[in-house]
Scaffold this active site. Sequence first.
Site, short mmCIF file in Angstrom:
data_model
loop_
_atom_site.label_atom_id
_atom_site.label_comp_id
_atom_site.label_asym_id
_atom_site.label_seq_id
_atom_site.Cartn_x
_atom_site.Cartn_y
_atom_site.Cartn_z
N GLU A 1 0.93 -6.51 -8.64
CA GLU A 1 0.49 -7.00 -7.33
C GLU A 1 -0.27 -5.87 -6.64
OE1 GLU A 1 0.28 -9.79 -6.21
OE2 GLU A 1 1.87 -11.08 -6.99
N CYS B 1 0.42 -14.22 -8.36
CA CYS B 1 0.53 -13.36 -9.54
C CYS B 1 -0.71 -13.58 -10.38
CB CYS B 1 1.79 -13.70 -10.34
SG CYS B 1 1.95 -12.72 -11.86
#
Length: 237
Positions: A103, A2
């Site tokens: 993402e 992340c």
Amino acid sequence: MCGRYSITTAPEALRRLFAVSDMINLEPRYNMAPMQTAPVIRTRDGERHMDRLRWGLVPAWAPDESRAASLINGRSETVAEKPAFRDAYAKRRCLVPADGFYEWQKRGSGKQPYRVSLEGNRPFAFAGLWERWQKGVEPVETFTLLTTEADPRIAHIHHRMPVILASPDEFSVWLDGESAARSALLRPYAEADLIFAPVSKRVGNVRNDDPALMEALDETEDARDEAPLPPKQGSLF
């Protein structure tokens, strides 16, 4: 991994959700990036406090701050064993408020960003760790986000996802619970309210930080608004 997230929830709503005794002034952030300061919640003197820490962990024993950019994430599967994280996992856990994360999915020679969130843009917390590094002129406090395998619904985007804590009970367990109970939280988020959608490639440029980054694109739409991809940062530890 992340490497970008958002936190746009109103401060008063965050105070109530996380039962924080004192708040800091917060402005909406649509594109929080590594090495920036971000709000985290820690237990101190029996109460929860919100503080600003820098994203990118610097272990207390590190000779310098050079590893911070590579320790924005920690693998939950090995966090109790790896030297960079094990002491913080045992003693310095924190909640990192968020309402979505980004993402990048590989597509041919490029990548398409997606925003992953909970229905209604509901706020939640990432499971985090924090450290205080005191070998410089002034102490530096930093944090990292723990990751786990991606839930099957979003595994086609990326094979990892941050550990999401979504209820007050989970917040309490992560901050102050027993070891076995904490370990049980280190799993993919599997609730039905997880949603995801492609968003503008503008999110790849840290200088862009505006509400349009959160707007979903039509799945059939070709996102041609080119911008630099985020730097390759993360942690394999």
